[in-house]
Design an enzyme around this catalytic site. Structure first.
Site, PDB file in Angstrom:
ATOM      1  N   LYS A 120     -17.660 -12.604  -9.524  1.00 26.78           N
ATOM      2  CA  LYS A 120     -18.572 -11.468  -9.319  1.00 26.78           C
ATOM      3  C   LYS A 120     -20.004 -11.992  -9.234  1.00 26.78           C
ATOM      4  CE  LYS A 120     -19.670  -6.867 -11.222  1.00 26.78           C
ATOM      5  NZ  LYS A 120     -19.405  -5.891 -12.277  1.00 26.78           N
ATOM      6  N   SER A 174     -17.974  -1.197 -10.548  1.00 26.65           N
ATOM      7  CA  SER A 174     -18.823  -1.983  -9.686  1.00 26.65           C
ATOM      8  C   SER A 174     -18.193  -3.273  -9.174  1.00 26.65           C
ATOM      9  CB  SER A 174     -20.105  -2.348 -10.447  1.00 26.65           C
ATOM     10  OG  SER A 174     -19.812  -3.168 -11.561  1.00 26.65           O
ATOM     11  N   SER A 232     -16.101  -0.784 -14.927  1.00 28.12           N
ATOM     12  CA  SER A 232     -16.205  -1.579 -13.693  1.00 28.12           C
ATOM     13  C   SER A 232     -15.136  -2.637 -13.468  1.00 28.12           C
ATOM     14  CB  SER A 232     -17.566  -2.250 -13.632  1.00 28.12           C
ATOM     15  OG  SER A 232     -18.494  -1.352 -13.114  1.00 28.12           O
TER      16      SER A 232
HETATM   17  N1  GLN Z   1     -19.559   3.355 -12.945  1.00 29.88           N
HETATM   18  C1  GLN Z   1     -20.249   3.139 -14.179  1.00 29.88           C
HETATM   19  C2  GLN Z   1     -21.730   3.117 -13.945  1.00 29.88           C
HETATM   20  O1  GLN Z   1     -22.131   3.267 -12.817  1.00 29.88           O
HETATM   21  C3  GLN Z   1     -19.784   1.865 -14.821  1.00 29.88           C
HETATM   22  C4  GLN Z   1     -20.326   0.659 -14.167  1.00 29.88           C
HETATM   23  C5  GLN Z   1     -19.940  -0.591 -14.882  1.00 29.88           C
HETATM   24  O2  GLN Z   1     -19.015  -0.612 -15.682  1.00 29.88           O
HETATM   25  N2  GLN Z   1     -20.680  -1.645 -14.599  1.00 29.88           N
HETATM   26  O3  GLN Z   1     -22.493   2.955 -14.852  1.00 29.88           O
END
Ligand code: GLN
Length: 494
Positions: free
Chosen positions: A78, A158, A182
């Site tokens: 990532k 994400s 995410s």
């Molecule tokens: N979708 C969630 C957010 O936008 C979680 C994102 C994440 O876990 N990095 O905060």
């Protein structure tokens, strides 16, 4: 010859050991798959040349009988993990061109163990999002499609680039980070497995920060066992991260295939929320039956503060993000847009460097931390967070793990939920509570929707009891026997 890109990590390690194929062949096959699937936009930066060099070195170690635990395994990293000398962007314009002078602990440990990074995987900007739609480098496309519908779907977010790469057989495994879902939500959307370990299990050193009290690195794989092998390499105490926990790292793969007889599986009633896709509820019931048939004992439990988790998260995560992202000021990192004076330069840089979602969160965060509202919002959210944590502790007096859906819907079409941030935020309704409480959570594919999309279930465990999660996941995996492939890969299996 076997189709190398369809092997599990475990099978690939066995094949390399037996000299059925070389690490060079394995890496070349994955690079070819990545090149053929560039339309998915999984990588922000490809590191194919370095990967080929590392494959050669892995082959030499295999020849000498000195192979490392993950020697020759191609993975996607990532693009939130700092990699020494390799562009690291967090999918933001503000960091374009930034080459960190150091390596994150997690990526360094994987390198130490012989894993080979094919590239830096695309994500939502600064990991803020559930669809990959906020990446400054364009969204990622899910390799799955609805039956009879050719529209491109999101891979989730994400860590969407990581999940799509593993699902599309471009990488055998990948790293992700999970702040509110995410790892788990993209795993569910892409039909693969992913685990967010207990907060503190994997070091956050060198991982670009979003919300420090929630961020946690973890792996993606196509099986629970592959995730176990990757997590073993990623986890461990790190003096460079003050929240890293000094506890021994067990051999997670040893939990695979162990009996779940007598394991107490809790089913939280508050997760039957309105608006959840009926197929997902049906699959959840099926998952409960599968674990019961495997010998587990099912208990009904209650997590009464679940309904406040999302709202609390959207106070705490933006608050932490607004403070973490203050460092991007055009002075030390990446983009700098000159202005008439220093303040002007800050403003120009941040206005042009950050996308709309990141700016929205910085604004919310700054607001809830401001003098007049700190107590009303931020401190109140922290109190509620404690209650959410207490819910889990109370539930674990009755059970060992919890079984829930991972996300309320299957993958949606690109652009579908972007206009309305609240609908997008709702996607994490089942993953956020475990994040708020720091508990480990894992998603695995258990079935398909009527229109042919993968659906995942989530197991949530007790702190540092990842082994129990792997045990339960492997029982569920065996019963579900999920072997479907993304439509884009049909007919290409081994
Ligand atoms: N979708 C969630 C957010 O936008 C979680 C994102 C994440 O876990 N990095 O905060």
């Amino acid at each position: 010859m076997t189709n190398l890109t369809h092997l599990t990590i475990r099978a690939a390690l066995d094949g390399l050991e037996k000299k059925d194929f070389t690490a060079t062949e394995l890496v070349d096959a994955h690079i070819a798959a990545a090149e053929a699937a560039r339309g998915l936009n999984c990588f922000i930066t490809e590191t194919f040349d370095a990967a080929r060099e590392q494959a050669k070195a892995a082959d030499e170690r295999y020849a000498k009988g000195e192979a490392l635990p993950l020697d020759g395994i191609p993975v996607a990293m990532k693009d939130l993990f700092c990699t020494e000398g390799v562009q690291t962007t967090a999918a933001s314009k503000i960091l374009e061109g930034f080459k960190p002078p150091y390596e994150s602990t997690v990526s360094g440990q994987m390198k130490r163990d012989g894993a080979i990074t094919l590239g830096k995987a695309n994500l939502d900007e600064f990991a803020m999002g559930s669809s990959n739609g906020t990446s400054a480098f364009g969204g990622v496309v899910n390799p799955w499609k609805r039956k009879g519908d050719n529209r491109d779907l999101v891979p989730g977010g994400s860590s969407g680039g990581s999940a799509a790469a593993v699902a599309a057989r471009i990488a055998m495994g990948a790293t992700g980070t999970d702040t509110g879902g995410s790892i788990r939500q993209p795993a569910a959307f892409c039909g693969i497995t992913g685990i967010k370990p207990t907060y503190g299990r994997c070091s956050r050193f060198g991982v670009i920060a979003f919300a420090s009290s929630l961020d946690q690195p973890g792996p993606f794989g196509r099986t629970a066992e592959d995730c176990a092998l990757l997590l073993k390499s990623m986890a461990g105490y790190d003096a460079k991260d003050s929240t890293s926990v000094n506890a021994p790292v067990p051999d997670y793969a040893a939990s695979i295939g162990q009996s779940v007889k007598g394991l107490k599986v809790g089913v939280p009633k508050e997760y039957r929320v309105e608006g959840t896709n009926e197929e997902i509820i049906a699959l959840w019931d099926k998952g409960v039956e599968m674990l019961k048939d495997a010998g587990a004992e099912i208990v009904d439990v209650s997590l009464p503060h679940t309904k406040y988790a999302l709202q609390t998260y959207y106070v705490i995560a933006p608050a932490e993000c607004s403070s973490n992202l203050a460092r991007y000021d055009g002075v030390r990192f990446g983009l700098r847009v000159e202005g008439d004076n220093l303040i002007d330069t800050y403003e120009n840089t941040r206005a042009q460097g950050f996308g709309a979602e990141v700016r929205r969160r910085i604004l919310i965060g700054t607001y809830v931390l401001s003098a007049g509202y700190y107590d009303a919002y931020y401190n109140q959210a922290r109190r509620v967070r404690k209650l959410i944590w207490q819910d889990f502790i109370d539930a674990y007096k009755q059970c060992d793990v919890l079984l829930t859906p991972t996300a309320p819907t299957p993958a949606f079409a690109i652009g579908e939920n972007l206009q309305d941030p609240v609908t997008m935020y709702l996607n994490d309704i089942f993953t956020i509570p475990a994040s708020m409480a720091g508990m480990p959570g894992m998603s695995l594919p258990v079935g398909l929707s009527a229109d042919g999309l993968p659906l995942g279930l989530q197991l949530i465990g007790q702190p540092f009891a990842e082994e129990t999660l792997f045990k339960a996941a492997s029982a569920l995996e065996k019963a579900a026997n999920f072997t479907d492939l993304p439509q884009t890969l049909m007919g290409k299996a081994a």
